[in-house]
Design a protein around this motif. Structure first.
Motif, PDB file in Angstrom:
ATOM      1  N   SER A 427       0.833  -1.206   0.000  1.00 48.08           N
ATOM      2  CA  SER A 427       0.000   0.000   0.000  1.00 48.08           C
ATOM      3  C   SER A 427       0.865   1.254   0.000  1.00 48.08           C
ATOM      4  CB  SER A 427      -0.931   0.013   1.219  1.00 48.08           C
ATOM      5  OG  SER A 427      -1.803  -1.095   1.208  1.00 48.08           O
ATOM      6  N   TYR A 428       0.363   2.268  -0.669  1.00 51.25           N
ATOM      7  CA  TYR A 428       1.050   3.550  -0.775  1.00 51.25           C
ATOM      8  C   TYR A 428       0.021   4.668  -0.619  1.00 51.25           C
ATOM      9  CZ  TYR A 428       4.818   0.738  -2.765  1.00 51.25           C
ATOM     10  OH  TYR A 428       5.786  -0.213  -2.956  1.00 51.25           O
ATOM     11  N   GLU A 449      -1.034  -2.219  18.486  1.00 48.02           N
ATOM     12  CA  GLU A 449      -1.984  -2.022  17.394  1.00 48.02           C
ATOM     13  C   GLU A 449      -1.482  -2.638  16.094  1.00 48.02           C
ATOM     14  OE1 GLU A 449      -4.986  -0.827  18.124  1.00 48.02           O
ATOM     15  OE2 GLU A 449      -4.049  -0.963  20.094  1.00 48.02           O
ATOM     16  N   PRO A 450      -2.401  -3.174  15.272  1.00 47.38           N
ATOM     17  CA  PRO A 450      -2.000  -3.661  13.941  1.00 47.38           C
ATOM     18  C   PRO A 450      -1.400  -2.520  13.124  1.00 47.38           C
ATOM     19  CG  PRO A 450      -4.249  -4.336  14.489  1.00 47.38           C
ATOM     20  CD  PRO A 450      -3.836  -3.346  15.518  1.00 47.38           C
ATOM     21  N   ARG A 451      -0.283  -2.769  12.462  1.00 49.23           N
ATOM     22  CA  ARG A 451       0.401  -1.748  11.669  1.00 49.23           C
ATOM     23  C   ARG A 451       0.433  -2.186  10.209  1.00 49.23           C
ATOM     24  NH1 ARG A 451       3.062   1.562  15.416  1.00 49.23           N
ATOM     25  NH2 ARG A 451       4.345   2.590  13.851  1.00 49.23           N
ATOM     26  N   PRO A 452       0.189  -1.269   9.304  1.00 46.39           N
ATOM     27  CA  PRO A 452       0.126  -1.636   7.887  1.00 46.39           C
ATOM     28  C   PRO A 452       1.487  -1.577   7.203  1.00 46.39           C
ATOM     29  CG  PRO A 452      -0.422   0.666   8.125  1.00 46.39           C
ATOM     30  CD  PRO A 452      -0.140   0.156   9.519  1.00 46.39           C
ATOM     31  N   PRO A 500       9.789   5.696  10.501  1.00 41.64           N
ATOM     32  CA  PRO A 500      10.946   5.857   9.608  1.00 41.64           C
ATOM     33  C   PRO A 500      10.660   6.876   8.504  1.00 41.64           C
ATOM     34  CG  PRO A 500      10.544   3.541  10.041  1.00 41.64           C
ATOM     35  CD  PRO A 500       9.390   4.284  10.629  1.00 41.64           C
ATOM     36  N   TYR A 501      11.715   7.584   8.086  1.00 40.13           N
ATOM     37  CA  TYR A 501      11.561   8.704   7.143  1.00 40.13           C
ATOM     38  C   TYR A 501      12.691   8.664   6.117  1.00 40.13           C
ATOM     39  CZ  TYR A 501      12.382  13.509   5.507  1.00 40.13           C
ATOM     40  OH  TYR A 501      12.629  14.615   4.744  1.00 40.13           O
ATOM     41  N   THR A 514       8.923  -2.360   4.005  1.00 44.51           N
ATOM     42  CA  THR A 514       7.765  -2.899   4.707  1.00 44.51           C
ATOM     43  C   THR A 514       7.507  -2.046   5.932  1.00 44.51           C
ATOM     44  OG1 THR A 514       9.180  -4.410   5.958  1.00 44.51           O
ATOM     45  CG2 THR A 514       8.200  -5.255   3.910  1.00 44.51           C
ATOM     46  N   GLY A 515       6.317  -2.199   6.493  1.00 48.57           N
ATOM     47  CA  GLY A 515       5.955  -1.381   7.636  1.00 48.57           C
ATOM     48  C   GLY A 515       5.485  -0.003   7.202  1.00 48.57           C
TER      49      GLY A 515
END
Length: 549
Positions: A427-428, A449-452, A500-501, A514-515
């Motif tokens: 996903s983006y 929490e679930p993270r996408p 992250p960036y 990922t993440g």
């Protein structure tokens, strides 16, 4: 059903959650609060419903919106009393306008505490006005009410889905004690075996297609939420081009004209190619030129099976559930000329963008082209979706979504995260800097929490880039009132949420990941407005020199 130990709050919450699970609820977003304790605990203990927790109710509501929009299934929201419930309103408006089913379960003080100055108490009756499909005030729990609770939940579930999908509000009054007490194991005695308690089958819509009049100069225009009909088949039978917005789901295939925004932006082209018949479906309106083109048609037919049909131009001569060609003519000179114009315009756009290392339209074009198969792209409602409409080439294998109901920039981070959590694949998101700042709380989530797997691409032009294309541009007050420079880097926002960036200049510098990631591309507003003007000039020039007009 007996209410043991007098704990009506636990009984009411348990029955509501149990019946929602019977109906098929799979996702709930809860925000912390005291008055909603019984509901939060009941959802936490239900193995059939996935729980998400967000501290900001506005972010929570948009997260639920994204989950429901991508999954196509209802999602519930739970909050405490007071202004917590008021923070749901922006997402409720978007859900109402775009037909997304949300169930708003707002906890409230019991009647004896209302209008008394009791803490955290406001008037929550019909709080969302006409933006919900149905409202119900559930009184505080009393003995013998289990059938009332279950059948009310069933009615709320049905109202979310038919005949006009959208949000539903159930206000639940809870008395102390708010946590389980006494013989809690017996609070759900008397369950029915049926699922749900009351089955409600929506009426089947009439789908007999209406025969269209014979017309060579026809055009199919598809917007967000277009009916999932055989538009390619209609185009093949009639020879009509398809002008499809990115979120319509139909911007591919041999009939698609991906450059229609620039073609119709040329007044001479729009005049020479005035249509005899326009067939529209979905919410069209990304382009003012496209709306003007629809208004210019001799005849306009809207295809919609929704209760509220989209017709922003007020020109529809008929609204029908489906259509079929009146006469199969196949490709004509009209068809050939449209696709010759598409080829020339596409070459002109790509040639110009390829010569500019960093530009917002190029970023939109290149991002779509580079996405892996089965990817989801959630687009911002301001310039990102318009740059996709302007520059992206047709392609299969990518699902493009956006909040196009009310078209606001609020809640976009949360909506994108929700959609990503419901998507089975990479996903983006492509959003602007103001959208990121407006919903930076959407990045904040606890470790449980679930993270996408979601890469959020942020175009940072230090303000409101869309206003440079609209009427206020050039006024002396522009920069303060509309440009709104803020000086905030996406790096700072990502650091706040410990996400992250990376900063890049283009899609070619983006690394697979990922993440949850934030990727920033820095541009300059005035330069981007000039790029878009140059695109229109290049397309108009190639049309004039190509003897198409």
């Amino acid at each position: 059903m007996a209410l043991l130990s007098g704990n009506g709050s636990t009984a009411l919450a348990g029955v509501v959650v149990d019946e929602l699970a019977r109906c098929g609820l799979a996702e709930v977003v809860v925000s912390p609060g005291s008055r909603s304790t019984a509901l939060a605990l009941a959802f936490h203990n239900n193995e059939h419903v996935r729980l998400h927790v967000r501290v900001d109710e506005r972010s929570a509501a948009f997260l639920a919106l994204g989950l429901a929009r991508r999954s196509g299934r209802p999602v519930a929201l739970v909050c405490t009393s007071g202004t917590a419930a008021a923070n749901y309103l922006p997402a409720v408006v978007e859900a109402a306008e775009s037909g997304v089913p949300l169930l708003l379960l707002t906890a409230d003080r019991p009647p004896e505490l209302r209008a008394t100055g009791a803490n955290q108490t406001i008037d929550q009756i019909k709080l969302y006005g006409g933006h919900v499909r149905w409202f119900c005030e559930m009184g505080a729990a009393e003995p013998g009410q289990m059938p009332y609770w279950r059948t009310t939940v069933d009615r709320a579930w049905s109202a979310m889905l038919s005949p006009d999908p959208g949000p539903v509000h159930v206000n639940l009054a809870f008395r102390d004690p708010l946590i389980p007490s006494g013989d809690a194991d017996k609070l759900l005695e008397g369950r029915a075996d049926r699922r749900p308690w009351t089955a409600m089958t929506p009426p089947a819509p009439a789908l007999d297609p209406v025969e269209l009049p014979a017309e060579e100069r026809g055009v199919i225009v598809l917007g967000d939420g277009a009916e999932d009909d055989d538009w390619e088949g209609l185009a093949e039978a009639t020879g009509w081009p398809i002008l499809a917005e990115p979120t319509s789901g139909h911007r591919s295939g041999p009939a698609a004209v991906s450059t229609y925004r620039s073609l119709l932006g040329d007044p001479a082209f729009a005049r020479v190619f005035r249509p005899g018949l326009v067939v529209t479906s979905g919410r069209v309106g990304l382009s003012r030129a496209a709306l003007a083109y629809i208004r210019s048609a001799e005849r306009h037919v809207v295809v919609s099976r929704a209760v509220r049909h989209p017709d922003p131009t007020r020109t529809a001569m008929a609204v029908v559930p489906s259509v079929r060609p009146g006469e199969a003519t196949g490709p004509t000179e009209w068809t050939a000329t449209w696709h010759e114009a598409e080829k020339r315009a596409r070459d002109a756009i790509d040639l110009l963008l390829d010569a500019i290392p960093v530009s917002e339209p190029r970023l939109a074009r290149d991002l779509v082209a580079a996405l892996p198969s089965n990817a989801l792209l959630f687009a911002g409602s301001s310039m990102p979706i318009r740059d996709l409409d302007l520059a992206m080439r047709p392609r299969d294998g990518v699902r493009i979504m956006a909040n196009r109901g009310a078209s606001g920039i609020d809640g976009l981070v949360s909506s994108a995260i929700g959609a990503a959590l419901a998507h089975d694949g990479p996903s983006y998101a492509l959003i602007g800097d103001l959208s990121l700042i407006h919903d930076q709380n959407g990045l904040v989530m606890g470790p449980m929490e679930p993270r996408p797997d979601l890469t959020i691409v942020v175009v940072n032009n230090d303000g409101g880039g869309i206003f440079s294309t609209l009427e206020p541009a050039g006024r002396p007050e522009f920069e303060r009132l509309f440009g709104t420079p803020h000086g905030v880097s996406a790096r700072d926002v990502a650091a706040m949420a410990q996400v992250p960036y990376a900063r890049v200049n283009g899609v070619n510098e983006m690394q697979p990941s990922t993440g949850l990631w934030v990727v920033e591309v820095v541009t300059e507003r005035d330069e981007q407005a000039a790029v878009r003007r140059r695109i229109q000039e290049a397309v108009s020039q190639t049309l004039a020199t190509g003897r198409l007009l």
